[in-house]
Motif scaffolding. Structure first.
Motif, PDB file in Angstrom:
ATOM      1  N   GLY A  57       0.821  -1.207   0.000  1.00 10.75           N
ATOM      2  CA  GLY A  57       0.000   0.000   0.000  1.00 10.75           C
ATOM      3  C   GLY A  57       0.853   1.254   0.000  1.00 10.75           C
ATOM      4  O   GLY A  57       1.973   1.271   0.527  1.00 10.75           O
ATOM      5  N   ALA A  58       0.319   2.308  -0.620  1.00  9.37           N
ATOM      6  CA  ALA A  58       0.952   3.626  -0.549  1.00  9.37           C
ATOM      7  C   ALA A  58       0.090   4.504   0.358  1.00  9.37           C
ATOM      8  O   ALA A  58      -1.085   4.214   0.583  1.00  9.37           O
ATOM      9  N   ARG A  59       0.705   5.575   0.861  1.00  8.16           N
ATOM     10  CA  ARG A  59       0.015   6.420   1.826  1.00  8.16           C
ATOM     11  C   ARG A  59      -0.948   7.359   1.112  1.00  8.16           C
ATOM     12  O   ARG A  59      -0.615   7.956   0.094  1.00  8.16           O
ATOM     13  N   ASP A  60      -2.168   7.445   1.661  1.00 11.50           N
ATOM     14  CA  ASP A  60      -3.096   8.442   1.162  1.00 11.50           C
ATOM     15  C   ASP A  60      -3.040   9.594   2.157  1.00 11.50           C
ATOM     16  O   ASP A  60      -3.478   9.471   3.299  1.00 11.50           O
ATOM     17  N   VAL A  61      -2.448  10.701   1.729  1.00 14.84           N
ATOM     18  CA  VAL A  61      -2.160  11.791   2.656  1.00 14.84           C
ATOM     19  C   VAL A  61      -3.452  12.356   3.253  1.00 14.84           C
ATOM     20  O   VAL A  61      -3.495  12.721   4.422  1.00 14.84           O
ATOM     21  N   ASP A  62      -4.517  12.370   2.461  1.00 10.71           N
ATOM     22  CA  ASP A  62      -5.768  12.964   2.951  1.00 10.71           C
ATOM     23  C   ASP A  62      -6.396  12.161   4.093  1.00 10.71           C
ATOM     24  O   ASP A  62      -6.873  12.722   5.068  1.00 10.71           O
ATOM     25  N   THR A  63      -6.386  10.845   3.926  1.00 12.66           N
ATOM     26  CA  THR A  63      -7.118  10.037   4.917  1.00 12.66           C
ATOM     27  C   THR A  63      -6.188   9.323   5.897  1.00 12.66           C
ATOM     28  O   THR A  63      -6.663   8.667   6.829  1.00 12.66           O
ATOM     29  N   SER A  64      -4.864   9.425   5.653  1.00 12.00           N
ATOM     30  CA  SER A  64      -3.854   8.686   6.443  1.00 12.00           C
ATOM     31  C   SER A  64      -4.056   7.175   6.370  1.00 12.00           C
ATOM     32  O   SER A  64      -3.633   6.433   7.237  1.00 12.00           O
ATOM     33  N   GLU A  65      -4.747   6.720   5.326  1.00 11.69           N
ATOM     34  CA  GLU A  65      -4.888   5.275   5.129  1.00 11.69           C
ATOM     35  C   GLU A  65      -3.818   4.791   4.155  1.00 11.69           C
ATOM     36  O   GLU A  65      -3.154   5.596   3.507  1.00 11.69           O
ATOM     37  N   PHE A  66      -3.725   3.461   4.022  1.00 15.75           N
ATOM     38  CA  PHE A  66      -2.806   2.915   3.021  1.00 15.75           C
ATOM     39  C   PHE A  66      -3.626   2.206   1.957  1.00 15.75           C
ATOM     40  O   PHE A  66      -4.467   1.365   2.290  1.00 15.75           O
ATOM     41  N   VAL A  67      -3.413   2.558   0.715  1.00 15.33           N
ATOM     42  CA  VAL A  67      -4.244   1.974  -0.339  1.00 15.33           C
ATOM     43  C   VAL A  67      -3.407   1.128  -1.279  1.00 15.33           C
ATOM     44  O   VAL A  67      -2.250   1.454  -1.595  1.00 15.33           O
ATOM     45  N   GLU A  68      -4.008   0.066  -1.740  1.00 11.44           N
ATOM     46  CA  GLU A  68      -3.279  -0.967  -2.493  1.00 11.44           C
ATOM     47  C   GLU A  68      -2.714  -0.463  -3.822  1.00 11.44           C
ATOM     48  O   GLU A  68      -3.406   0.215  -4.584  1.00 11.44           O
ATOM     49  N   VAL A  69      -1.443  -0.812  -4.088  1.00 12.42           N
ATOM     50  CA  VAL A  69      -0.844  -0.498  -5.394  1.00 12.42           C
ATOM     51  C   VAL A  69      -0.309  -1.742  -6.083  1.00 12.42           C
ATOM     52  O   VAL A  69       0.177  -1.670  -7.206  1.00 12.42           O
TER      53      VAL A  69
END
Ligand code: AMP
Length: 556
Positions: A454-466
């Motif tokens: 996962g990479a960091r989603d700066v807006d939500t502080s979640e990690f999303v799959e890449v």
């Protein structure tokens, strides 16, 4: 043969991690089989239903299997799910459920190997309305006559989660052992025929002589020879140690073109038949190949019809999957073919001929047609300056880099050889967080084998799959990763595990692609783990914005 006999071997295979013991178990099984069962055993002992060259998949999802088990046993779906969650495997759950049912059933027919195989084989060919029910009925029929243990293995085979550590190497060695043959001979046969089912029959019937007689056949794709990687021009020149052939490395899709008179077929590097999708390659080949019968290899590159520039591989890959409106898509993404090898010419295999000779025969066998059907641009040199100029030329034209080839080397199908190198600029690596994992297969069944990144989603502080990565890790690293990640598992979804985002790995890759399936909007092509970055925390991981920037950069 009774299916139960194969299940006996499955049980033995799962109780040992030793490769030699596994080879021995499969080899004994093959020896005891009748001629009719031999091919099926080779397939099923690896959990396969179709031979290696056949890309058909069973395509039965966990949810359908759960429904089927419910229907067969009368146990509610919710209970099956809960048992499966507890056990971590639907196969184990099937065994427990069928055990319960057994106490209430009186009569049972024993299941034959051929019945199991024939029902499973039918599954993918069933389409149209009511197809799900018909597929479920085929599986259910087997489960109703199966012992609980047989049910476990049928379930795993259907879901393609057999994980017994029987890979190509085990089958190769087992065939060799069963019929007193050299493993290398069986391997050679497999590399050119790509079908252990066929090979085991020849091995039993005609032994060494039979296998030696096997040769290339036009229309039957063979595994391509693979290159090693080298870094930097200096090292590349040194690796080649003198005069060598340097060719442009085109960025597209490797194709094998098989021509037998007027019959032309096109295969991918994974040996899939894409003749229909690439009817334009067939057309141009029939105009431009002057040889009567031959097997040629080249790289098909998608080009932008407006600018004439190469398109990213991802665009071209749309053509591989397309089943309808093929002609329309071929206008949107036309291809050029750059030929770089010839493996067979007019009745003669060229695998043992030196590359220099093969290139000469390739030149004689085709009449190039502008850029549409061309020979790979080649320079023969050992001079660093000249090669550097050629490398710069390749990159400035938008190609990936160079290939370096030893002039006197043979063509060895299926192996990564030390006489062909690829040279290309390294992409910047990414630091990504492990957010999920999948158990390994075969020898690595007790460890986690692939990892969802996962990479960091700066807006939500979640990690999303890449992407998902399974390569680049030694056994030692896998063991280590399993130890680190096991306590971080938050959820078992049967086929995947959710993992608390904590561990950072440095990942190399070939290309960043746009992805409609991943929530991040991006996917990595050929990701590989370069190292575990325990010096970094998830807050240091790369963001989706960085992926977006790199994606834009690589398009320039
Ligand atoms: P890679 O896919 O990075 O392992 O690089 C090897 C691939 O480069 C081959 O499998 C071909 O698909 C491709 N390729 C492009 N141009 C050439 C060439 N001139 N000779 C051999 N392979 C090439």
């Amino acid at each position: 043969m009774k299916y139960g006999k194969l299940v006996d071997s499955y049980r033995k295979l799962s109780s040992t991690n030793k490769k030699l013991e596994k080879t021995d178990i499969v080899s004994k099984l093959l020896k005891s089989a009748s001629d009719e069962d031999l091919e099926v055993l080779v397939l099923l002992s690896r959990g396969r239903i179709f031979p290696e060259w056949d890309v058909t998949e069973l395509g039965v999802a966990d949810s359908i299997m759960i429904k089927t088990l419910a229907k067969t046993s009368g146990v509610p779906e919710s209970e099956i799910k809960s048992i499966s969650r507890k056990k971590g495997d639907l196969g184990d759950a099937a065994e427990e459920i069928l055990e319960k049912k057994r106490q209430t059933t009186l009569h049972k027919k024993s299941l034959s190997l051929s019945a199991v195989y024939s029902n499973l084989r039918k599954i993918p060919s069933i389409g149209g309305s009511g197809s799900v029910e018909k597929r479920m009925a085929l599986i259910s029929e087997l489960l109703s006559s199966a012992t609980p243990e047989e049910g476990k293995y049928i379930t795993r085979t259907v879901l393609q989660t057999l994980r017994l550590g029987v890979g190509e190497g085990t089958i190769r060695d087992a065939i060799a052992k069963a019929y007193g043959l050299e493993a290398s001979l069986v391997e050679r046969a497999h590399n050119i025929r790509n079908d252990f089912g066929e090979i085991v029959k020849i091995a039993r019937k005609a032994g060494e002589t039979g296998l030696k007689k096997l040769s290339l056949e036009v229309g039957r794709p063979l595994k391509p020879m693979l290159a090693q990687k080298t870094e930097g021009i200096e090292k590349a020149v040194e690796d080649m140690g003198g005069l060598a052939a340097w060719e442009i490395k085109y960025d597209g899709m490797r194709v094998q073109i098989h021509k037998k008179g007027s019959d032309i077929r096109v295969f991918t590097r994974r040996l899939d038949d894409v003749t229909k999708q690439f009817y334009d390659i067939v057309e141009i080949s029939s105009k431009s190949i002057v040889a009567k019968d031959c097997i040629l290899e080249g790289e098909a590159v998608g080009v932008d019809p407006k600018t004439g520039k190469p398109l990213p591989f991802q665009q071209l890959s749309r053509r591989i999957k397309r089943k309808y409106d093929i002609e329309e898509l071929s206008k949107e993404i036309p291809v050029t073919v750059n030929l770089f090898d010839i493996l067979y010419l007019d009745g003669k295999s060229l695998l043992d001929s030196p590359f220099e000779e093969r290139r000469k025969l390739l030149v004689k066998s085709v009449k190039p047609n502008g850029a549409k059907f061309a020979l790979a641009e080649q320079v023969i040199s050992g001079d660093k300056k000249k090669i550097t100029r050629f490398y710069d030329h390749a990159l400035s034209m938008g190609h990936e880099g160079l290939m370096a080839k030893n002039l006197s080397a043979k063509y060895t199908p299926g192996s990564r050889v030390k006489h062909m190198y690829k040279l290309k600029p390294e992409m910047e690596t990414l630091d990504l967080v492990v957010i999920g994992a999948i158990w390994g297969e075969g020898r690595r069944a007790n460890w986690l084998g692939s990892f969802i990144l996962g990479a960091r989603d700066v807006d939500t502080s979640e990690f999303v799959e890449v992407g998902k990565v399974a390569t680049g890790l030694s056994d030692e690293n896998l063991k280590n990763l399993t130890k680190i990640l096991k306590p971080l598992i938050t959820k078992d979804n049967i086929s995947t595990l959710d993992v608390k985002p904590k561990l950072v790995v440095e990942v190399g890759y070939e290309e960043i692609q746009k992805s409609p399936t991943y929530r991040s909007g991006f996917a990595l092509r050929f990701p590989r783990v370069k190292q575990i970055r325990d010096d970094k925390g998830p807050e240091d991981a790369d963001s989706i914005e960085r992926l977006a920037r790199l994606y834009e950069m690589q398009r320039k």
